[in-house]
Design a protein around this motif. Structure first.
Motif, PDB file in Angstrom:
ATOM      1  N   SER A   4      26.406 -31.981   3.650  1.00 43.72           N
ATOM      2  CA  SER A   4      25.158 -32.194   2.897  1.00 43.72           C
ATOM      3  C   SER A   4      24.651 -33.631   3.083  1.00 43.72           C
ATOM      4  O   SER A   4      23.443 -33.861   3.146  1.00 43.72           O
ATOM      5  CB  SER A   4      25.346 -31.880   1.417  1.00 43.72           C
ATOM      6  N   TYR A  46      14.745 -33.724  -1.610  1.00 40.70           N
ATOM      7  CA  TYR A  46      14.767 -33.414  -3.038  1.00 40.70           C
ATOM      8  C   TYR A  46      15.732 -32.267  -3.344  1.00 40.70           C
ATOM      9  O   TYR A  46      16.441 -32.296  -4.345  1.00 40.70           O
ATOM     10  CB  TYR A  46      13.374 -33.061  -3.553  1.00 40.70           C
ATOM     11  N   VAL A  47      15.743 -31.248  -2.501  1.00 36.64           N
ATOM     12  CA  VAL A  47      16.648 -30.121  -2.719  1.00 36.64           C
ATOM     13  C   VAL A  47      18.096 -30.590  -2.650  1.00 36.64           C
ATOM     14  O   VAL A  47      18.933 -30.202  -3.470  1.00 36.64           O
ATOM     15  CB  VAL A  47      16.378 -28.997  -1.704  1.00 36.64           C
ATOM     16  N   LEU A  48      18.400 -31.452  -1.687  1.00 36.81           N
ATOM     17  CA  LEU A  48      19.767 -31.953  -1.544  1.00 36.81           C
ATOM     18  C   LEU A  48      20.160 -32.908  -2.667  1.00 36.81           C
ATOM     19  O   LEU A  48      21.345 -33.149  -2.885  1.00 36.81           O
ATOM     20  CB  LEU A  48      19.940 -32.619  -0.187  1.00 36.81           C
ATOM     21  N   PHE A  50      19.547 -32.184  -5.733  1.00 42.40           N
ATOM     22  CA  PHE A  50      19.586 -31.278  -6.879  1.00 42.40           C
ATOM     23  C   PHE A  50      18.328 -31.388  -7.729  1.00 42.40           C
ATOM     24  O   PHE A  50      18.388 -31.392  -8.960  1.00 42.40           O
ATOM     25  CB  PHE A  50      20.829 -31.494  -7.751  1.00 42.40           C
ATOM     26  N   ALA A  51      17.178 -31.477  -7.082  1.00 39.80           N
ATOM     27  CA  ALA A  51      15.897 -31.501  -7.784  1.00 39.80           C
ATOM     28  C   ALA A  51      14.972 -30.442  -7.176  1.00 39.80           C
ATOM     29  O   ALA A  51      13.958 -30.767  -6.554  1.00 39.80           O
ATOM     30  CB  ALA A  51      15.268 -32.881  -7.700  1.00 39.80           C
ATOM     31  N   PRO A  52      15.319 -29.158  -7.345  1.00 43.25           N
ATOM     32  CA  PRO A  52      14.510 -28.109  -6.703  1.00 43.25           C
ATOM     33  C   PRO A  52      13.097 -27.996  -7.273  1.00 43.25           C
ATOM     34  O   PRO A  52      12.174 -27.625  -6.553  1.00 43.25           O
ATOM     35  CB  PRO A  52      15.312 -26.835  -6.942  1.00 43.25           C
ATOM     36  N   PRO A 124      25.896 -30.308 -12.444  1.00 39.06           N
ATOM     37  CA  PRO A 124      24.588 -29.925 -11.904  1.00 39.06           C
ATOM     38  C   PRO A 124      23.531 -29.889 -13.001  1.00 39.06           C
ATOM     39  O   PRO A 124      23.828 -29.568 -14.151  1.00 39.06           O
ATOM     40  CB  PRO A 124      24.830 -28.535 -11.313  1.00 39.06           C
ATOM     41  N   PRO A 125      22.303 -30.219 -12.651  1.00 37.80           N
ATOM     42  CA  PRO A 125      21.242 -30.231 -13.665  1.00 37.80           C
ATOM     43  C   PRO A 125      20.897 -28.816 -14.128  1.00 37.80           C
ATOM     44  O   PRO A 125      21.151 -27.839 -13.445  1.00 37.80           O
ATOM     45  CB  PRO A 125      20.063 -30.872 -12.940  1.00 37.80           C
ATOM     46  N   PRO A 127      18.700 -25.619 -14.879  1.00 41.14           N
ATOM     47  CA  PRO A 127      17.538 -25.031 -14.207  1.00 41.14           C
ATOM     48  C   PRO A 127      16.345 -24.836 -15.132  1.00 41.14           C
ATOM     49  O   PRO A 127      15.270 -24.464 -14.689  1.00 41.14           O
ATOM     50  CB  PRO A 127      18.069 -23.691 -13.697  1.00 41.14           C
TER      51      PRO A 127
END
Length: 168
Positions: A4, A46-48, A50-52, A124-125, A127
């Motif tokens: 990652s 951003y996805v990597l 953890f901000a989808p 993890p944040p 959802p």
């Protein structure tokens, strides 16, 4: 190094490369297309991280709406490629390039000395986007609206400058 991290570094380099292409290219339509590619690379970053939600907003709002608007305006105005002419100020070009190199060296030195900031290890944040929306439209409402006014002022300023240049 994990996979990652390698993908993140590749996406970041990809983003910076296409942002540079956007700045350097003389054809406005190709510059906008390079910016679209740069925004997609930023969405991968951003996805990597953890901000989808931010990644989705990046793709939908910026790459999907704003840059398509820019592209349509450029195509409607039919702006030609910028003509290459002799540089009237070579000393200023040299000094600005040197300043960019000094700034980049200072930034890399600071990052190497202190390291990049680490995210808190809280897992993890969530959802759920409801707390983000409440925060944005309560305590973050004034900066959000100030940014919209700033963007509107920039748009009006660009229009005025374009009108002045067209009158010459």
């Amino acid at each position: 190094m994990t996979l990652s991290r390698l993908v993140f570094d590749a996406a970041a380099a990809f983003t910076v490369f296409f942002a540079t292409v956007m700045v350097v290219h003389r054809h406005p339509v190709k510059s906008v297309l390079a910016l679209v590619v740069s925004f997609f690379g930023l969405a991968v970053c951003y996805v990597l991280l953890f901000a989808p939600f931010i990644a989705a907003i990046q793709v939908i709002v910026y790459a999907g709406a704003i840059l398509v608007l820019f592209l349509f305006v450029l195509m409607l105005l039919n702006i030609p490629e910028e003509a290459r002419e002799r540089d009237p100020r070579p000393v200023q070009r040299f000094l600005s390039g040197a300043a960019i190199l000094v700034f980049a060296a200072a930034l890399l030195g600071l990052l190497r000395a202190h390291g990049a900031p680490q995210a808190p290890a809280s897992g993890p944040p969530s959802p759920d986007i409801a707390p983000l929306a409440r925060s944005l439209f309560s305590s973050g409402l004034l900066p959000f609206e100030a940014l919209s006014v700033l963007l509107l002022a920039a748009l009006v300023g660009a229009y005025v400058l374009a009108q002045r240049e067209g009158a010459r």
